[in-house]
Design a protein around this motif. Structure first.
Motif, PDB file in Angstrom:
ATOM      1  N   TYR A 194       0.870  -1.173   0.000  1.00 39.78           N
ATOM      2  CA  TYR A 194       0.000   0.000   0.000  1.00 39.78           C
ATOM      3  C   TYR A 194       0.905   1.220   0.000  1.00 39.78           C
ATOM      4  CZ  TYR A 194      -3.021   3.715   1.685  1.00 39.78           C
ATOM      5  OH  TYR A 194      -3.682   4.901   1.822  1.00 39.78           O
ATOM      6  N   ASP A 251       1.395   4.719   0.854  1.00 38.18           N
ATOM      7  CA  ASP A 251       0.828   5.729   1.742  1.00 38.18           C
ATOM      8  C   ASP A 251       1.331   7.095   1.295  1.00 38.18           C
ATOM      9  OD1 ASP A 251      -0.205   7.261   3.772  1.00 38.18           O
ATOM     10  OD2 ASP A 251       0.806   6.193   5.390  1.00 38.18           O
ATOM     11  N   GLU A 303       5.931   2.706   1.699  1.00 38.80           N
ATOM     12  CA  GLU A 303       5.226   1.524   1.243  1.00 38.80           C
ATOM     13  C   GLU A 303       4.989   0.629   2.451  1.00 38.80           C
ATOM     14  OE1 GLU A 303       5.966  -1.121  -2.457  1.00 38.80           O
ATOM     15  OE2 GLU A 303       6.930  -2.134  -0.764  1.00 38.80           O
ATOM     16  N   THR A 333       0.408  -5.069   3.800  1.00 32.71           N
ATOM     17  CA  THR A 333      -0.752  -5.470   4.561  1.00 32.71           C
ATOM     18  C   THR A 333      -1.254  -6.798   4.022  1.00 32.71           C
ATOM     19  OG1 THR A 333      -2.841  -4.676   5.507  1.00 32.71           O
ATOM     20  CG2 THR A 333      -2.441  -4.169   3.183  1.00 32.71           C
ATOM     21  N   VAL A 367      -5.097   0.692   7.190  1.00 34.90           N
ATOM     22  CA  VAL A 367      -4.985   1.093   5.790  1.00 34.90           C
ATOM     23  C   VAL A 367      -6.395   1.271   5.238  1.00 34.90           C
ATOM     24  CG1 VAL A 367      -4.229   0.301   3.521  1.00 34.90           C
ATOM     25  CG2 VAL A 367      -2.789  -0.094   5.521  1.00 34.90           C
ATOM     26  N   ARG A 369      -9.262   0.667   3.210  1.00 29.15           N
ATOM     27  CA  ARG A 369      -9.545  -0.516   2.397  1.00 29.15           C
ATOM     28  C   ARG A 369      -9.882  -0.162   0.949  1.00 29.15           C
ATOM     29  NH1 ARG A 369      -8.940  -5.747   4.070  1.00 29.15           N
ATOM     30  NH2 ARG A 369     -10.197  -7.118   2.832  1.00 29.15           N
ATOM     31  N   GLU A 419      -8.864   2.434  -0.863  1.00 26.79           N
ATOM     32  CA  GLU A 419      -7.632   2.821  -1.559  1.00 26.79           C
ATOM     33  C   GLU A 419      -6.749   1.602  -1.820  1.00 26.79           C
ATOM     34  OE1 GLU A 419      -5.461   6.069   0.251  1.00 26.79           O
ATOM     35  OE2 GLU A 419      -7.336   7.004   0.882  1.00 26.79           O
ATOM     36  N   LEU A 420      -6.663   0.725  -0.833  1.00 27.48           N
ATOM     37  CA  LEU A 420      -5.875  -0.493  -0.986  1.00 27.48           C
ATOM     38  C   LEU A 420      -6.444  -1.350  -2.106  1.00 27.48           C
ATOM     39  CD1 LEU A 420      -3.614  -2.378  -0.004  1.00 27.48           C
ATOM     40  CD2 LEU A 420      -5.244  -3.304   1.654  1.00 27.48           C
ATOM     41  N   GLN A 435      -5.496   0.024  -5.441  1.00 26.81           N
ATOM     42  CA  GLN A 435      -4.094  -0.235  -5.765  1.00 26.81           C
ATOM     43  C   GLN A 435      -3.871  -1.698  -6.147  1.00 26.81           C
ATOM     44  OE1 GLN A 435      -1.449   1.249  -2.694  1.00 26.81           O
ATOM     45  NE2 GLN A 435      -2.345   3.298  -2.775  1.00 26.81           N
TER      46      GLN A 435
END
Length: 162
Positions: free
Chosen positions: A60, A62, A68, A71, A98, A100, A102-103, A106
Protein backbone atom coordinates in the motif's frame (compact mmCIF):
# COMPACT_ATOMS: atom_id res chain seq x y z
CA UNK A 1 8.04 -21.47 0.39
CA UNK A 2 4.68 -22.99 1.23
CA UNK A 3 1.34 -21.21 1.31
CA UNK A 4 1.13 -21.95 5.03
CA UNK A 5 4.25 -19.89 5.52
CA UNK A 6 2.74 -17.08 3.47
CA UNK A 7 -0.30 -17.23 5.73
CA UNK A 8 2.05 -17.01 8.72
CA UNK A 9 3.66 -13.90 7.22
CA UNK A 10 0.19 -12.43 6.76
CA UNK A 11 -0.61 -13.29 10.38
CA UNK A 12 2.41 -11.35 11.63
CA UNK A 13 1.45 -8.35 9.49
CA UNK A 14 -2.16 -8.61 10.67
CA UNK A 15 -1.02 -8.16 14.27
CA UNK A 16 -0.03 -4.60 13.38
CA UNK A 17 -2.43 -3.83 10.52
CA UNK A 18 0.42 -2.91 8.19
CA UNK A 19 4.21 -2.93 8.37
CA UNK A 20 7.04 -1.63 6.28
CA UNK A 21 9.13 -4.35 4.68
CA UNK A 22 11.95 -3.59 7.13
CA UNK A 23 9.60 -3.80 10.12
CA UNK A 24 8.24 -7.13 8.91
CA UNK A 25 11.71 -8.58 8.42
CA UNK A 26 12.72 -7.39 11.89
CA UNK A 27 9.55 -8.92 13.36
CA UNK A 28 10.28 -12.21 11.61
CA UNK A 29 13.84 -12.17 12.86
CA UNK A 30 12.60 -11.51 16.42
CA UNK A 31 10.04 -14.29 16.07
CA UNK A 32 12.73 -16.74 14.96
CA UNK A 33 14.82 -15.76 17.98
CA UNK A 34 11.83 -16.39 20.29
CA UNK A 35 11.38 -19.78 18.63
CA UNK A 36 15.07 -20.61 19.07
CA UNK A 37 15.89 -20.53 15.37
CA UNK A 38 18.51 -18.71 13.33
CA UNK A 39 17.39 -16.55 10.41
CA UNK A 40 18.84 -15.91 7.01
CA UNK A 41 18.22 -12.28 6.01
CA UNK A 42 18.23 -13.06 2.30
CA UNK A 43 15.76 -15.90 2.79
CA UNK A 44 13.48 -13.65 4.86
CA UNK A 45 13.58 -10.94 2.23
CA UNK A 46 12.90 -13.51 -0.48
CA UNK A 47 9.97 -14.98 1.43
CA UNK A 48 8.41 -11.53 1.86
CA UNK A 49 8.87 -10.77 -1.85
CA UNK A 50 7.35 -14.13 -2.79
CA UNK A 51 4.35 -13.50 -0.51
CA UNK A 52 3.84 -10.14 -2.22
CA UNK A 53 4.11 -11.75 -5.67
CA UNK A 54 1.52 -14.33 -4.61
CA UNK A 55 -0.91 -11.66 -3.27
CA UNK A 56 -0.71 -12.97 0.31
CA UNK A 57 0.75 -9.61 1.23
CA UNK A 58 0.01 -6.49 -0.76
CA UNK A 59 1.86 -3.19 -0.81
CA UNK A 60 0.00 0.00 0.00
CA UNK A 61 1.52 3.29 -1.08
CA UNK A 62 0.83 5.73 1.74
CA UNK A 63 0.84 9.19 0.15
CA UNK A 64 0.93 10.96 3.51
CA UNK A 65 4.16 9.35 4.68
CA UNK A 66 5.48 8.40 1.22
CA UNK A 67 6.09 4.92 2.62
CA UNK A 68 5.23 1.52 1.24
CA UNK A 69 3.35 -0.53 3.80
CA UNK A 70 2.64 -4.24 3.49
CA UNK A 71 -0.75 -5.47 4.56
CA UNK A 72 -2.74 -8.69 4.33
CA UNK A 73 -3.71 -9.51 0.76
CA UNK A 74 -6.65 -11.27 -0.88
CA UNK A 75 -5.02 -14.72 -1.10
CA UNK A 76 -4.13 -14.89 2.61
CA UNK A 77 -5.78 -16.70 5.44
CA UNK A 78 -3.64 -15.16 8.20
CA UNK A 79 -2.37 -17.55 10.83
CA UNK A 80 -0.23 -16.79 13.84
CA UNK A 81 3.02 -18.68 14.05
CA UNK A 82 4.05 -20.03 17.44
CA UNK A 83 4.91 -17.20 19.87
CA UNK A 84 3.93 -14.44 17.41
CA UNK A 85 1.34 -13.07 19.83
CA UNK A 86 4.24 -11.65 21.84
CA UNK A 87 5.50 -9.45 19.00
CA UNK A 88 3.32 -6.38 19.71
CA UNK A 89 4.68 -6.37 23.27
CA UNK A 90 8.29 -6.66 22.12
CA UNK A 91 8.33 -4.37 19.10
CA UNK A 92 7.42 -0.73 19.37
CA UNK A 93 5.52 -0.59 16.08
CA UNK A 94 2.32 1.37 15.66
CA UNK A 95 -0.92 -0.36 14.80
CA UNK A 96 -1.84 0.97 11.38
CA UNK A 97 -5.14 1.01 9.57
CA UNK A 98 -4.98 1.09 5.79
CA UNK A 99 -7.99 2.59 3.96
CA UNK A 100 -9.55 -0.52 2.40
CA UNK A 101 -10.99 1.27 -0.65
CA UNK A 102 -7.63 2.82 -1.56
CA UNK A 103 -5.88 -0.49 -0.99
CA UNK A 104 -8.39 -2.33 -3.18
CA UNK A 105 -7.86 0.22 -5.96
CA UNK A 106 -4.09 -0.23 -5.76
CA UNK A 107 -4.36 -4.04 -5.76
CA UNK A 108 -6.78 -3.98 -8.69
CA UNK A 109 -4.39 -1.74 -10.65
CA UNK A 110 -1.50 -4.10 -9.92
CA UNK A 111 -3.61 -7.11 -10.93
CA UNK A 112 -4.67 -5.42 -14.16
CA UNK A 113 -1.01 -4.79 -15.10
CA UNK A 114 -0.01 -8.36 -14.17
CA UNK A 115 -2.87 -9.76 -16.23
CA UNK A 116 -1.91 -7.67 -19.26
CA UNK A 117 1.67 -8.89 -18.98
CA UNK A 118 0.62 -12.55 -18.62
CA UNK A 119 -1.71 -12.29 -21.63
CA UNK A 120 0.94 -10.56 -23.72
CA UNK A 121 3.53 -13.26 -22.95
CA UNK A 122 1.01 -16.10 -23.22
CA UNK A 123 2.01 -17.50 -19.81
CA UNK A 124 -0.85 -19.95 -19.22
CA UNK A 125 0.27 -20.85 -15.68
CA UNK A 126 0.40 -17.19 -14.67
CA UNK A 127 -2.96 -16.53 -16.34
CA UNK A 128 -4.55 -19.36 -14.35
CA UNK A 129 -2.94 -18.12 -11.11
CA UNK A 130 -4.21 -14.59 -11.74
CA UNK A 131 -7.69 -15.93 -12.45
CA UNK A 132 -7.69 -17.34 -8.91
CA UNK A 133 -6.58 -13.95 -7.61
CA UNK A 134 -9.53 -12.23 -9.33
CA UNK A 135 -12.02 -14.37 -7.44
CA UNK A 136 -10.27 -13.87 -4.12
CA UNK A 137 -9.92 -10.13 -4.71
CA UNK A 138 -13.66 -9.76 -5.26
CA UNK A 139 -14.39 -11.67 -2.05
CA UNK A 140 -11.76 -9.66 -0.14
CA UNK A 141 -12.72 -6.17 -1.30
CA UNK A 142 -15.76 -4.41 -2.67
CA UNK A 143 -14.51 -4.45 -6.24
CA UNK A 144 -15.51 -5.93 -9.57
CA UNK A 145 -12.64 -7.33 -11.61
CA UNK A 146 -14.85 -9.20 -14.06
CA UNK A 147 -13.25 -7.40 -17.00
CA UNK A 148 -9.82 -8.67 -15.94
CA UNK A 149 -11.18 -12.19 -15.54
CA UNK A 150 -12.79 -12.04 -18.97
CA UNK A 151 -9.48 -11.00 -20.54
CA UNK A 152 -7.66 -13.83 -18.78
CA UNK A 153 -10.35 -16.37 -19.74
CA UNK A 154 -10.22 -15.22 -23.36
CA UNK A 155 -6.44 -15.62 -23.39
CA UNK A 156 -6.73 -19.17 -22.02
CA UNK A 157 -9.40 -20.01 -24.61
CA UNK A 158 -7.19 -18.64 -27.40
CA UNK A 159 -4.23 -20.63 -26.02
CA UNK A 160 -6.34 -23.79 -26.09
CA UNK A 161 -7.30 -23.20 -29.73
CA UNK A 162 -3.75 -22.55 -30.87
Amino acid sequence: MSETTYDDLAGVVDLFGALTREELETALDELAFKQGRETDGDALSGAVSDAVDAYYLVPYEDDETDAELLTVGPMAFPTLPDRAEDLPHILDYPTREVPRDELATQVESRLRAAAASAVQTGDADEIERLLDVTYDLEAWADTDVGSIRERLDAALDAEGQA
